[in-house]
Design an enzyme around this catalytic site. Structure first.
Site, PDB file in Angstrom:
ATOM      1  N   SER A  33       0.872  -1.177   0.000  1.00  0.00           N
ATOM      2  CA  SER A  33       0.000   0.000   0.000  1.00  0.00           C
ATOM      3  C   SER A  33       0.906   1.223   0.000  1.00  0.00           C
ATOM      4  O   SER A  33       2.065   1.146   0.433  1.00  0.00           O
ATOM      5  CB  SER A  33      -0.936  -0.004   1.214  1.00  0.00           C
ATOM      6  OG  SER A  33      -0.227  -0.268   2.408  1.00  0.00           O
ATOM      7  N   ALA A  56      -2.194  17.905  10.379  1.00  0.00           N
ATOM      8  CA  ALA A  56      -2.323  18.077  11.828  1.00  0.00           C
ATOM      9  C   ALA A  56      -3.568  18.895  12.166  1.00  0.00           C
ATOM     10  O   ALA A  56      -3.795  19.958  11.572  1.00  0.00           O
ATOM     11  CB  ALA A  56      -1.073  18.747  12.372  1.00  0.00           C
ATOM     12  N   GLY A 112      -4.243  11.817  16.223  1.00  0.00           N
ATOM     13  CA  GLY A 112      -3.611  13.071  15.795  1.00  0.00           C
ATOM     14  C   GLY A 112      -2.718  13.607  16.895  1.00  0.00           C
ATOM     15  O   GLY A 112      -2.880  13.266  18.071  1.00  0.00           O
ATOM     16  N   ASP A 113      -1.766  14.422  16.507  1.00  0.00           N
ATOM     17  CA  ASP A 113      -0.856  15.024  17.483  1.00  0.00           C
ATOM     18  C   ASP A 113      -1.516  16.243  18.112  1.00  0.00           C
ATOM     19  O   ASP A 113      -2.316  16.914  17.469  1.00  0.00           O
ATOM     20  CB  ASP A 113       0.454  15.444  16.788  1.00  0.00           C
ATOM     21  CG  ASP A 113       1.288  14.230  16.434  1.00  0.00           C
ATOM     22  OD1 ASP A 113       1.305  13.279  17.233  1.00  0.00           O
ATOM     23  OD2 ASP A 113       1.908  14.238  15.358  1.00  0.00           O
ATOM     24  N   TYR A 139       3.100   1.261  16.956  1.00  0.00           N
ATOM     25  CA  TYR A 139       4.414   1.863  17.195  1.00  0.00           C
ATOM     26  C   TYR A 139       5.425   0.843  17.722  1.00  0.00           C
ATOM     27  O   TYR A 139       5.473   0.583  18.924  1.00  0.00           O
ATOM     28  CB  TYR A 139       4.261   3.025  18.199  1.00  0.00           C
ATOM     29  CG  TYR A 139       3.293   4.073  17.701  1.00  0.00           C
ATOM     30  CD1 TYR A 139       3.729   5.133  16.925  1.00  0.00           C
ATOM     31  CD2 TYR A 139       1.916   3.970  17.965  1.00  0.00           C
ATOM     32  CE1 TYR A 139       2.837   6.073  16.431  1.00  0.00           C
ATOM     33  CE2 TYR A 139       1.006   4.907  17.477  1.00  0.00           C
ATOM     34  CZ  TYR A 139       1.483   5.949  16.710  1.00  0.00           C
ATOM     35  OH  TYR A 139       0.596   6.875  16.213  1.00  0.00           O
ATOM     36  N   GLN A 175       4.424   2.855  12.534  1.00  0.00           N
ATOM     37  CA  GLN A 175       5.339   3.972  12.351  1.00  0.00           C
ATOM     38  C   GLN A 175       6.580   3.409  11.665  1.00  0.00           C
ATOM     39  O   GLN A 175       6.878   2.213  11.819  1.00  0.00           O
ATOM     40  CB  GLN A 175       5.691   4.539  13.750  1.00  0.00           C
ATOM     41  CG  GLN A 175       6.492   5.794  13.723  1.00  0.00           C
ATOM     42  CD  GLN A 175       5.777   6.879  12.924  1.00  0.00           C
ATOM     43  OE1 GLN A 175       5.950   6.944  11.700  1.00  0.00           O
ATOM     44  NE2 GLN A 175       4.972   7.686  13.566  1.00  0.00           N
ATOM     45  N   PHE A 185      11.643  13.706  11.143  1.00  0.00           N
ATOM     46  CA  PHE A 185      10.422  12.896  11.383  1.00  0.00           C
ATOM     47  C   PHE A 185      10.649  11.979  12.579  1.00  0.00           C
ATOM     48  O   PHE A 185       9.788  11.819  13.437  1.00  0.00           O
ATOM     49  CB  PHE A 185      10.117  11.978  10.194  1.00  0.00           C
ATOM     50  CG  PHE A 185       9.549  12.674   8.985  1.00  0.00           C
ATOM     51  CD1 PHE A 185       8.887  13.879   9.086  1.00  0.00           C
ATOM     52  CD2 PHE A 185       9.665  12.085   7.724  1.00  0.00           C
ATOM     53  CE1 PHE A 185       8.365  14.506   7.961  1.00  0.00           C
ATOM     54  CE2 PHE A 185       9.150  12.691   6.597  1.00  0.00           C
ATOM     55  CZ  PHE A 185       8.503  13.914   6.719  1.00  0.00           C
ATOM     56  N   HIS A 227       3.619  -1.204   3.790  1.00  0.00           N
ATOM     57  CA  HIS A 227       3.005   0.111   3.564  1.00  0.00           C
ATOM     58  C   HIS A 227       4.150   1.100   3.343  1.00  0.00           C
ATOM     59  O   HIS A 227       5.029   1.234   4.200  1.00  0.00           O
ATOM     60  CB  HIS A 227       2.193   0.510   4.801  1.00  0.00           C
ATOM     61  CG  HIS A 227       1.473   1.817   4.672  1.00  0.00           C
ATOM     62  ND1 HIS A 227       0.304   1.959   3.954  1.00  0.00           N
ATOM     63  CD2 HIS A 227       1.749   3.046   5.173  1.00  0.00           C
ATOM     64  CE1 HIS A 227      -0.113   3.219   4.017  1.00  0.00           C
ATOM     65  NE2 HIS A 227       0.745   3.899   4.756  1.00  0.00           N
ATOM     66  N   ARG A 275       6.525  10.621  -3.952  1.00  0.00           N
ATOM     67  CA  ARG A 275       7.524  10.371  -4.999  1.00  0.00           C
ATOM     68  C   ARG A 275       7.566   8.879  -5.291  1.00  0.00           C
ATOM     69  O   ARG A 275       7.524   8.050  -4.368  1.00  0.00           O
ATOM     70  CB  ARG A 275       8.885  10.884  -4.538  1.00  0.00           C
ATOM     71  CG  ARG A 275       8.924  12.410  -4.615  1.00  0.00           C
ATOM     72  CD  ARG A 275       9.848  13.007  -3.628  1.00  0.00           C
ATOM     73  NE  ARG A 275      11.222  12.954  -4.070  1.00  0.00           N
ATOM     74  CZ  ARG A 275      12.224  13.485  -3.387  1.00  0.00           C
ATOM     75  NH1 ARG A 275      11.982  14.092  -2.242  1.00  0.00           N
ATOM     76  NH2 ARG A 275      13.443  13.412  -3.837  1.00  0.00           N
TER      77      ARG A 275
HETATM   78  C1  LIG Z   1       0.522   4.865   9.906  1.00  0.00           C
HETATM   79  C2  LIG Z   1       0.367   6.226  10.538  1.00  0.00           C
HETATM   80  C3  LIG Z   1      -0.352   7.209   9.881  1.00  0.00           C
HETATM   81  C4  LIG Z   1      -0.525   8.473  10.446  1.00  0.00           C
HETATM   82  N1  LIG Z   1      -1.243   9.414   9.763  1.00  0.00           N
HETATM   83  C5  LIG Z   1      -1.465  10.635  10.317  1.00  0.00           C
HETATM   84  C6  LIG Z   1      -2.252  11.633   9.658  1.00  0.00           C
HETATM   85  O1  LIG Z   1      -2.728  11.417   8.533  1.00  0.00           O
HETATM   86  N2  LIG Z   1      -2.457  12.823  10.268  1.00  0.00           N
HETATM   87  C7  LIG Z   1      -1.944  13.091  11.511  1.00  0.00           C
HETATM   88  O2  LIG Z   1      -2.180  14.204  12.031  1.00  0.00           O
HETATM   89  N3  LIG Z   1      -1.187  12.183  12.178  1.00  0.00           N
HETATM   90  C8  LIG Z   1      -0.941  10.956  11.616  1.00  0.00           C
HETATM   91  N4  LIG Z   1      -0.183  10.017  12.289  1.00  0.00           N
HETATM   92  C9  LIG Z   1       0.406  10.383  13.591  1.00  0.00           C
HETATM   93  C10 LIG Z   1      -0.571  10.168  14.765  1.00  0.00           C
HETATM   94  O3  LIG Z   1      -1.676  11.031  14.649  1.00  0.00           O
HETATM   95  C11 LIG Z   1       0.192  10.471  16.055  1.00  0.00           C
HETATM   96  O4  LIG Z   1       1.180   9.488  16.268  1.00  0.00           O
HETATM   97  C12 LIG Z   1      -0.664  10.681  17.285  1.00  0.00           C
HETATM   98  O5  LIG Z   1       0.131  11.311  18.299  1.00  0.00           O
HETATM   99  C13 LIG Z   1      -1.227   9.422  17.883  1.00  0.00           C
HETATM  100  O6  LIG Z   1      -2.233   8.912  17.133  1.00  0.00           O
HETATM  101  P1  LIG Z   1      -2.798   7.426  17.415  1.00  0.00           P
HETATM  102  O7  LIG Z   1      -3.917   7.215  16.504  1.00  0.00           O
HETATM  103  O8  LIG Z   1      -1.689   6.460  17.411  1.00  0.00           O
HETATM  104  O9  LIG Z   1      -3.327   7.642  18.919  1.00  0.00           O
HETATM  105  P2  LIG Z   1      -3.818   6.649  20.050  1.00  0.00           P
HETATM  106  O10 LIG Z   1      -3.743   5.251  19.599  1.00  0.00           O
HETATM  107  O11 LIG Z   1      -5.101   7.158  20.574  1.00  0.00           O
HETATM  108  O12 LIG Z   1      -2.758   6.934  21.178  1.00  0.00           O
HETATM  109  C14 LIG Z   1      -1.377   6.984  20.917  1.00  0.00           C
HETATM  110  C15 LIG Z   1      -0.599   6.488  22.125  1.00  0.00           C
HETATM  111  O13 LIG Z   1      -0.769   7.368  23.218  1.00  0.00           O
HETATM  112  C16 LIG Z   1      -0.845   6.626  24.400  1.00  0.00           C
HETATM  113  N5  LIG Z   1      -2.122   6.880  25.072  1.00  0.00           N
HETATM  114  C17 LIG Z   1      -3.235   7.398  24.524  1.00  0.00           C
HETATM  115  N6  LIG Z   1      -4.221   7.483  25.438  1.00  0.00           N
HETATM  116  C18 LIG Z   1      -3.700   7.011  26.578  1.00  0.00           C
HETATM  117  C19 LIG Z   1      -4.211   6.852  27.869  1.00  0.00           C
HETATM  118  N7  LIG Z   1      -5.460   7.197  28.179  1.00  0.00           N
HETATM  119  N8  LIG Z   1      -3.399   6.330  28.817  1.00  0.00           N
HETATM  120  C20 LIG Z   1      -2.136   5.976  28.516  1.00  0.00           C
HETATM  121  N9  LIG Z   1      -1.596   6.109  27.288  1.00  0.00           N
HETATM  122  C21 LIG Z   1      -2.361   6.626  26.341  1.00  0.00           C
HETATM  123  C22 LIG Z   1      -0.789   5.177  24.034  1.00  0.00           C
HETATM  124  O14 LIG Z   1       0.482   4.676  24.306  1.00  0.00           O
HETATM  125  C23 LIG Z   1      -1.050   5.135  22.564  1.00  0.00           C
HETATM  126  O15 LIG Z   1      -0.354   4.139  21.863  1.00  0.00           O
HETATM  127  C24 LIG Z   1       0.042   8.766  11.736  1.00  0.00           C
HETATM  128  C25 LIG Z   1       0.790   7.779  12.390  1.00  0.00           C
HETATM  129  C26 LIG Z   1       0.968   6.522  11.809  1.00  0.00           C
HETATM  130  C27 LIG Z   1       1.801   5.477  12.518  1.00  0.00           C
END
Ligand SMILES: Cc1cc2nc3c(=O)[nH]c(=O)nc-3n(C[C@H](O)[C@H](O)[C@H](O)COP(=O)(O)OP(=O)(O)OC[C@H]3O[C@@H](n4cnc5c(N)ncnc54)[C@H](O)[C@@H]3O)c2cc1C
Length: 312
Positions: free
Chosen positions: A21, A57, A114-115, A154, A185, A225, A275, A281
């Protein structure tokens, strides 16, 4: 040398079930749009399992992500997956985006928290009327639609997470909510992925954990990154690019060699799904897919195969 390495049997890619993908980001300018569509045109004939489009973001690319996904649906035979985050939005706003995707014919969402708006390292606090994390978002998507959902994983743990165990609990919550695929990641040491996979399986999670591969188109950018996402840059990788700051051609060859080594080792360990973070690119990704044994389908001749089909 072991002649029985699976990756040497290039012709067996289909029998092995190799699937790829490709991830793209929505373009900001007309020039970027053109290079995105050139990349899509080059990679489409490899018939990826799906192509995903990121969500900037805090939802900053909402319209552009939507437009890109819609164009992929309208003009290609590809299956798009729209990334969607829930940070800084009410659940009603996010639900409206999900409904719009469903209506447009999107059948796959990559659901992410999301971050935080202040950037990585800031404490995440959910929007008062919003989804609280990715697991909650997955549940929301599944409540409102039949859309397939992928999530993030991750191998080196998420920077917010106190431990890999807590991180895997979060992944489990996303799977329990209905996610059927995780995309990792990026990482450069395959052992990190294999150790992570072992722990994921030991915790009872059975969904595919698809390795996210970042071909190093730009080492400086990859380092930045990595710093933001908690991925590590091994010394050997830095050393491979050392001294090539002014030598783009050699950097590209090294990048291809690094990615080939990583991906072929994954194949030798039984990995079938990949993936690719394409950065819009095609060159490196196309070459790596070729090494994996993927060949362009004859009927795909350009960026707009669906349009071509209709014309024929
Ligand atoms: C394949 C991939 C694609 C991505 N695409 C995008 C994108 O298109 N746009 C974008 O803005 N970002 C993207 N990201 C980045 C992602 O949004 C960030 O890494 C974000 O900070 C976490 O998102 P998540 O869905 O993993 O969050 P979650 O799974 O909700 O949480 C992330 C981590 O935070 C910790 N955590 C969360 N809640 C708790 C809790 N209550 N207690 C303890 N620990 C907790 C956990 O360890 C968890 O693994 C992507 C990342 C990856 C790997």
């Amino acid at each position: 040398m072991d002649a029985a390495r699976a990756s040497r049997f290039v012709g067996q890619a289909a029998a092995r079930g190799t699937r790829v993908s490709f991830e793209f980001f929505p373009p900001k300018t007309a020039e970027m749009e053109q290079s995105l569509w050139e990349a899509i045109g080059r990679l489409a004939p490899l018939q990826p399992n799906f192509v995903s489009v990121t969500y900037g973001a805090g939802g900053s690319t909402r319209e552009r992500t939507h437009a890109t996904v819609k164009r992929i649906l309208a003009e290609t035979m590809l299956t798009p997956a729209a990334h969607l985050t829930c940070v800084a939005a009410t659940s009603a706003e996010v639900d409206a985006v999900i409904a719009a995707y469903a209506q447009a014919g999107v059948r796959h969402i990559v659901a992410l928290r999301g971050d935080p708006l202040g950037g990585v390292g800031e404490r995440f606090s959910p929007h008062p009327g919003g989804y609280s994390n990715a697991a909650d978002l997955v549940a929301g998507i599944k409540r409102n639609s039949e859309i397939e959902v992928s999530v993030a994983a991750y191998p080196e743990k998420h920077p917010d997470s106190p431990s890999i165990a807590v991180d895997i609990d979060m992944l489990k919550a996303k799977v329990d909510a209905g996610a059927t695929r995780a995309i990792t990641q990026f990482f450069f040491e395959n052992d990190l992925y294999f150790r992570y996979l072992e722990r994921v399986r030991a915790s009872g999670i059975g969904i595919p954990i698809v390795p996210g591969i970042l071909p190093v188109q730009n080492f400086k950018q990859a380092k930045s990154f990595a710093a933001r996402t908690g991925a590590s840059i091994p010394n050997w990788l830095a050393e491979r690019f050392d001294g090539l700051e002014d030598d783009a051609a050699t950097r590209k060859l090294i990048a291809a060699a690094v990615a080939a080594e990583q991906v072929l080792d994954l194949v030798d360990h039984g990995v079938t799904d990949f993936h690719f973070y394409t950065m819009n690119r095609a060159d490196l990704v196309y070459a790596i897919c070729h090494l994996l044994g993927l060949r362009p389908a004859r009927e795909h001749t350009g960026a707009h195969p669906r349009a071509e089909k209709e014309r024929a």
